[in-house]
Design an enzyme around this catalytic site. Sequence first.
Site, PDB file in Angstrom:
ATOM      1  N   GLU A 114     -20.747 -11.270   2.882  1.00  0.00           N
ATOM      2  CA  GLU A 114     -21.472 -10.211   3.569  1.00  0.00           C
ATOM      3  C   GLU A 114     -22.478 -10.800   4.546  1.00  0.00           C
ATOM      4  OE1 GLU A 114     -23.407  -7.675   0.729  1.00  0.00           O
ATOM      5  OE2 GLU A 114     -21.560  -7.251  -0.376  1.00  0.00           O
ATOM      6  N   GLU A 181     -18.241  -1.238   6.089  1.00  0.00           N
ATOM      7  CA  GLU A 181     -18.636  -0.295   5.043  1.00  0.00           C
ATOM      8  C   GLU A 181     -19.716   0.658   5.539  1.00  0.00           C
ATOM      9  OE1 GLU A 181     -19.270  -2.037   1.201  1.00  0.00           O
ATOM     10  OE2 GLU A 181     -20.350  -0.309   0.430  1.00  0.00           O
TER      11      GLU A 181
HETATM   12  N1  LIG Z   1     -18.279   2.982  -7.807  1.00  0.00           N
HETATM   13  C1  LIG Z   1     -18.621   2.297  -6.714  1.00  0.00           C
HETATM   14  N2  LIG Z   1     -18.081   2.649  -5.528  1.00  0.00           N
HETATM   15  C2  LIG Z   1     -18.394   1.970  -4.384  1.00  0.00           C
HETATM   16  O1  LIG Z   1     -17.855   2.317  -3.305  1.00  0.00           O
HETATM   17  C3  LIG Z   1     -19.301   0.882  -4.473  1.00  0.00           C
HETATM   18  C4  LIG Z   1     -19.814   0.533  -5.739  1.00  0.00           C
HETATM   19  N3  LIG Z   1     -19.478   1.267  -6.821  1.00  0.00           N
HETATM   20  N4  LIG Z   1     -20.637  -0.545  -5.892  1.00  0.00           N
HETATM   21  C5  LIG Z   1     -20.802  -1.470  -4.790  1.00  0.00           C
HETATM   22  C6  LIG Z   1     -20.867  -0.749  -3.522  1.00  0.00           C
HETATM   23  C7  LIG Z   1     -22.081   0.160  -3.391  1.00  0.00           C
HETATM   24  N5  LIG Z   1     -21.553   1.206  -2.574  1.00  0.00           N
HETATM   25  C8  LIG Z   1     -22.216   2.367  -2.212  1.00  0.00           C
HETATM   26  C9  LIG Z   1     -23.013   3.050  -3.124  1.00  0.00           C
HETATM   27  C10 LIG Z   1     -23.649   4.232  -2.770  1.00  0.00           C
HETATM   28  C11 LIG Z   1     -23.496   4.727  -1.472  1.00  0.00           C
HETATM   29  C12 LIG Z   1     -24.185   5.987  -1.082  1.00  0.00           C
HETATM   30  O2  LIG Z   1     -25.003   6.496  -1.822  1.00  0.00           O
HETATM   31  N6  LIG Z   1     -23.879   6.516   0.088  1.00  0.00           N
HETATM   32  C13 LIG Z   1     -24.400   7.797   0.564  1.00  0.00           C
HETATM   33  C14 LIG Z   1     -24.770   7.664   2.027  1.00  0.00           C
HETATM   34  C15 LIG Z   1     -26.203   7.994   2.262  1.00  0.00           C
HETATM   35  C16 LIG Z   1     -26.508   8.075   3.756  1.00  0.00           C
HETATM   36  O3  LIG Z   1     -26.107   9.107   4.357  1.00  0.00           O
HETATM   37  O4  LIG Z   1     -27.122   7.143   4.304  1.00  0.00           O
HETATM   38  C17 LIG Z   1     -23.286   8.840   0.424  1.00  0.00           C
HETATM   39  O5  LIG Z   1     -23.569  10.019   0.556  1.00  0.00           O
HETATM   40  O6  LIG Z   1     -22.126   8.452   0.128  1.00  0.00           O
HETATM   41  C18 LIG Z   1     -22.692   4.047  -0.574  1.00  0.00           C
HETATM   42  C19 LIG Z   1     -22.054   2.878  -0.947  1.00  0.00           C
HETATM   43  C20 LIG Z   1     -20.183   0.950  -2.237  1.00  0.00           C
HETATM   44  N7  LIG Z   1     -19.722   0.154  -3.341  1.00  0.00           N
HETATM   45  C1  LIG Z   2     -16.227  -1.943  -1.884  1.00  0.00           C
HETATM   46  C2  LIG Z   2     -15.746  -3.311  -1.549  1.00  0.00           C
HETATM   47  C3  LIG Z   2     -15.564  -3.499  -0.085  1.00  0.00           C
HETATM   48  C4  LIG Z   2     -16.590  -4.390  -2.170  1.00  0.00           C
HETATM   49  O1  LIG Z   2     -17.164  -5.237  -1.514  1.00  0.00           O
HETATM   50  C5  LIG Z   2     -16.699  -4.436  -3.637  1.00  0.00           C
HETATM   51  O2  LIG Z   2     -15.946  -3.731  -4.349  1.00  0.00           O
HETATM   52  O3  LIG Z   2     -17.540  -5.202  -4.114  1.00  0.00           O
HETATM   53 MG   LIG Z   3     -18.539  -6.385  -2.667  1.00  0.00          MG
END
Ligand SMILES: Nc1nc(=O)c2c([nH]1)NC[C@@H]1CN(c3ccc(C(=O)N[C@@H](CCC(=O)O)C(=O)O)cc3)CN21
Ligand SMILES: CC(C)C(=O)C(=O)O
Ligand SMILES: [Mg+2]
Length: 264
Positions: A114, A181
């Site tokens: 990253e 992402e």
């Molecule tokens: N279960 C899971 N799914 C994932 O996609 C994921 C993980 N864990 N762990 C590692 C990272 C963390 N990730 C994440 C976790 C939370 C959001 C999140 O809360 N996104 C908000 C966006 C908020 C905004 O508008 O700025 C959303 O509404 O999805 C996004 C990526 C993606 N990855």
């Molecule tokens: C969501 C993907 C891209 C990742 O980096 C992870 O699973 O850790």
């Molecule tokens: Mg990762």
Amino acid sequence: MSKITCSTLLKFKQQGKKFTALTAYDASFAHAFDSEGVEVLLVGDSLGMVLQGHDDTLPVTTADIAYHTRCVRRGISHALLIADMPFMSYASAEQAMTNAALLMQAGANMVKVEGGHWLLETVTKLTERGIPVCAHLGLTPQSVHVFGGFKVQGRDADNAQRILDEAKALQAAGAQLLVLECIPASLAKTITQALSIPVIGIGAGADTDGQILVMHDVLGISSGYIPRFSKNYLKQTGEIRSAIRAYIDEVAAGTFPGEEHTFN
Ligand SMILES: Nc1nc(=O)c2c([nH]1)NC[C@@H]1CN(c3ccc(C(=O)N[C@@H](CCC(=O)O)C(=O)O)cc3)CN21
Ligand SMILES: CC(C)C(=O)C(=O)O
Ligand SMILES: [Mg+2]
């Protein structure tokens, strides 16, 4: 079907054929995903959250990723296997060499890191020494405490331009794949068209070359917060292999991600 390599994915990009990626952490799920035709499997440091129950990915170690990479490797016949390099395991180029070697020896085909400009020298050194690199830009979860939360990145013009510049620089440094992402779909489209290497999106709209999701989200068993860009395919199919097929089919058809999974 033969083994998927980076050149297979490059060919898919050139042909406009969308490909599918999923996280996997053990041999049984890896075998199911691989045999259904998922092209890329990632031993993600997301395992810190979905397997270990932490609030972020920072506690994950190289030994954790190496262990799960050995497990997943035994389940794979065709898919390309990428291993995430954990938080601080590539803080210097020297650390990156040592730790990436452990993950390749555990069975990875490629490592994922990253970051942008600060990583260019590391990407070049890894590639020169025989370790293919997947870059990762946008919402890079190892920087969650710098971002102040899991927030969409690249919404303002300056940051969007920086991410585009970093994507081009990482490709020039030798990266053979890029994950984007949680960035606006329009920015992901611009970057995907600007690069010759394949781009995999998660929360980055429908116009990247491939899509990736965390397997627990696809199967609707993530505890706590489920990101809005993910989709539970088990709900509509009732069976794990059918859920994976539905995910593959929707990515191939361009119907996943939909508007409801996309940031603007
Ligand atoms: N279960 C899971 N799914 C994932 O996609 C994921 C993980 N864990 N762990 C590692 C990272 C963390 N990730 C994440 C976790 C939370 C959001 C999140 O809360 N996104 C908000 C966006 C908020 C905004 O508008 O700025 C959303 O509404 O999805 C996004 C990526 C993606 N990855
Ligand atoms: C969501 C993907 C891209 C990742 O980096 C992870 O699973 O850790
Ligand atoms: Mg990762």
